[in-house]
Design an enzyme around this catalytic site. Sequence first.
Site, PDB file in Angstrom:
ATOM      1  N   HIS A 155      24.784  38.318  22.936  1.00 27.99           N
ATOM      2  CA  HIS A 155      23.814  39.384  22.653  1.00 27.99           C
ATOM      3  C   HIS A 155      24.078  39.869  21.222  1.00 27.99           C
ATOM      4  O   HIS A 155      25.213  39.810  20.741  1.00 27.99           O
ATOM      5  CB  HIS A 155      24.075  40.524  23.656  1.00 27.99           C
ATOM      6  N   ASP A 232      32.536  40.673  26.441  1.00 29.26           N
ATOM      7  CA  ASP A 232      31.371  41.536  26.610  1.00 29.26           C
ATOM      8  C   ASP A 232      30.956  41.407  28.079  1.00 29.26           C
ATOM      9  O   ASP A 232      30.375  40.401  28.486  1.00 29.26           O
ATOM     10  CB  ASP A 232      30.261  41.065  25.659  1.00 29.26           C
ATOM     11  N   GLN A 235      26.850  42.258  31.416  1.00 28.76           N
ATOM     12  CA  GLN A 235      26.080  41.644  32.508  1.00 28.76           C
ATOM     13  C   GLN A 235      26.963  41.228  33.678  1.00 28.76           C
ATOM     14  O   GLN A 235      26.452  40.726  34.678  1.00 28.76           O
ATOM     15  CB  GLN A 235      25.299  40.423  31.989  1.00 28.76           C
ATOM     16  N   LYS A 258      23.564  49.766  33.396  1.00 28.88           N
ATOM     17  CA  LYS A 258      23.234  48.483  34.038  1.00 28.88           C
ATOM     18  C   LYS A 258      23.890  48.370  35.403  1.00 28.88           C
ATOM     19  O   LYS A 258      23.770  47.354  36.077  1.00 28.88           O
ATOM     20  CB  LYS A 258      23.695  47.326  33.154  1.00 28.88           C
ATOM     21  N   CYS A 396      17.385  40.183  22.636  1.00 32.84           N
ATOM     22  CA  CYS A 396      18.477  40.482  21.688  1.00 32.84           C
ATOM     23  C   CYS A 396      19.443  39.303  21.578  1.00 32.84           C
ATOM     24  O   CYS A 396      20.666  39.490  21.514  1.00 32.84           O
ATOM     25  CB  CYS A 396      19.238  41.748  22.076  1.00 32.84           C
TER      26      CYS A 396
HETATM   27  N1  7TS Z   1      25.849  42.787  25.764  1.00 34.02           N
HETATM   28  C1  7TS Z   1      25.079  42.188  26.682  1.00 34.02           C
HETATM   29  C2  7TS Z   1      25.495  40.882  27.273  1.00 34.02           C
HETATM   30  C3  7TS Z   1      23.897  42.825  27.089  1.00 34.02           C
HETATM   31  O1  7TS Z   1      23.136  42.238  28.010  1.00 34.02           O
HETATM   32  C4  7TS Z   1      23.525  44.060  26.516  1.00 34.02           C
HETATM   33  C5  7TS Z   1      22.232  44.739  26.852  1.00 34.02           C
HETATM   34  C6  7TS Z   1      24.391  44.641  25.594  1.00 34.02           C
HETATM   35  C7  7TS Z   1      25.537  43.964  25.235  1.00 34.02           C
HETATM   36  C8  7TS Z   1      24.119  45.974  24.989  1.00 34.02           C
HETATM   37  O2  7TS Z   1      24.270  46.975  25.934  1.00 34.02           O
HETATM   38  P1  7TS Z   1      23.983  48.518  25.556  1.00 34.02           P
HETATM   39  O3  7TS Z   1      24.086  49.217  26.863  1.00 34.02           O
HETATM   40  O4  7TS Z   1      25.021  48.913  24.581  1.00 34.02           O
HETATM   41  O5  7TS Z   1      22.617  48.532  24.973  1.00 34.02           O
HETATM   42  N2  7TS Z   1      21.248  43.870  27.310  1.00 34.02           N
HETATM   43  C9  7TS Z   1      19.938  44.139  27.468  1.00 34.02           C
HETATM   44  C10 7TS Z   1      19.024  43.221  27.993  1.00 34.02           C
HETATM   45  O6  7TS Z   1      19.316  42.098  28.380  1.00 34.02           O
HETATM   46  N3  7TS Z   1      17.820  43.765  28.010  1.00 34.02           N
HETATM   47  O7  7TS Z   1      17.896  45.017  27.534  1.00 34.02           O
HETATM   48  C11 7TS Z   1      19.214  45.260  27.186  1.00 34.02           C
END
Ligand code: 7TS
Length: 438
Positions: A155, A232, A235, A258, A396
């Site tokens: 990501h 990371d 997910q 999430k 992303c």
């Molecule tokens: N890393 C991964 C693997 C992610 O899926 C996401 C967000 C992030 C980092 C960033 O997370 P945040 O909470 O700091 O924003 N992924 C997604 C997605 O798949 N669709 O919207 C956000």
Amino acid sequence: MTALPTMSAKSSTLATPPALPCTPPEPAAMPARAFDIERIRADFPILTLQVAGKPLVYLDNAASSQMPQAVIDRLVRYQTAEHANIHRAVHHLSETATAGYEAARGKLQRFINAREAREVIFTSGTTDGINLVMQGWGRKFIGAGDEIILTVLEHHSNIVPWQMLATEKGAAIRVVPINDAGELQLDDYELLFNERTRFVGVGHISNALGSINPVKRMIAFAHARGVPVLVDGAQAAPHLAVDVQDLDCDFYAFSGHKMCGPTGIGVLYGRAALLEAMQPFKGGGDMIHTVTFEKTTYNTIPHKFEAGTPPIAAAIGLGAAVDYLSAIGMAQVAAHEHELLRNASERLRELPGVRLIGTAADKAAVLSFAVEGIHPHDVGTLLNQEGIAVRTGHHCAQPLMKRLGVAATSRASFAFYNTLAEVDALVAGIRGVQKVFA
Ligand code: 7TS
């Protein structure tokens, strides 16, 4: 001029009163429950919504999941009976809020099986956690000519911070490739290591393809060469049992929103020895031990990394979310989601004109797909008219899209509260989209 009365007391003359009990006390963790999908769905008020006159089919869980009533109730209780700033006062509400916040840290520690609560840092989310490691570890330990290994599945939030660091320091980024199924190529990973390798950043599960990466093996390989690894886990933490001691990772970052928790809160796990060696990233209140204009000494971990007033309510809400998930059990969550994935993959594979993108042998319940001749944006728009929420775009993960030769995909991402009937709705929805364009 009248002199002000002198305040001469050097120390408090009152004995510290015993800590007041929280009112009402922190709710006990929920008892374990059987996996009853209808009862689970009834815990989520939002799942009863109608969208475009149809029952909501929420398949955008990789972006943000929904919140059960138990978490909403915990947030309401905090706001109505416990709210104050933490770590700063002897009054009742401040002590109650502090106890709730630190209890949440303990819940998160147990959820990921960290050795100690001080290895759990509250952040605003995965992005914030990765940036903290980049600023606190990377800026101190990565220099000119050094190399950072990432993967093409990452990501943007596990790419851009490292690129910023590499540009600043004159370091280089090396990228682990995938095969056409979306599986990391471990032989290539191993070949990327050399004497300049300083750091590895890898996603546990790809948000765009659902590939579950062999992070434990990757970590063991890196550690044999003295290289620390950040995982990371954005997910993964919502979908499988994470054990940071078993993985032996050095850092593990994830987001509350999430995994049935609120937005604005996340966790960075860090191995205590590394956290202690790191520079704090943000300066301010609560992260200090002493301050003079000449010199500041820092607080102990985790407080060294939590400058300013943290998102107290959100942290307590995330604590309630992991209580909720733990009562269901992450093994049951993973098993139900796997059944949804198996069923949905089979059904989509049978649909003429639909191509699955990402077919790794080890996969989480994320289905990226292309519908022949129809732009993903149109797929998403038409599915929304049927009450079905999917995500469309590059997710992303632009370098991954480039590798796959697509600009965007449509993505259905499941949670444990989704049903096989919702898979039926998705399949019918896609057929409907194809009819519109026929
Ligand atoms: N890393 C991964 C693997 C992610 O899926 C996401 C967000 C992030 C980092 C960033 O997370 P945040 O909470 O700091 O924003 N992924 C997604 C997605 O798949 N669709 O919207 C956000």
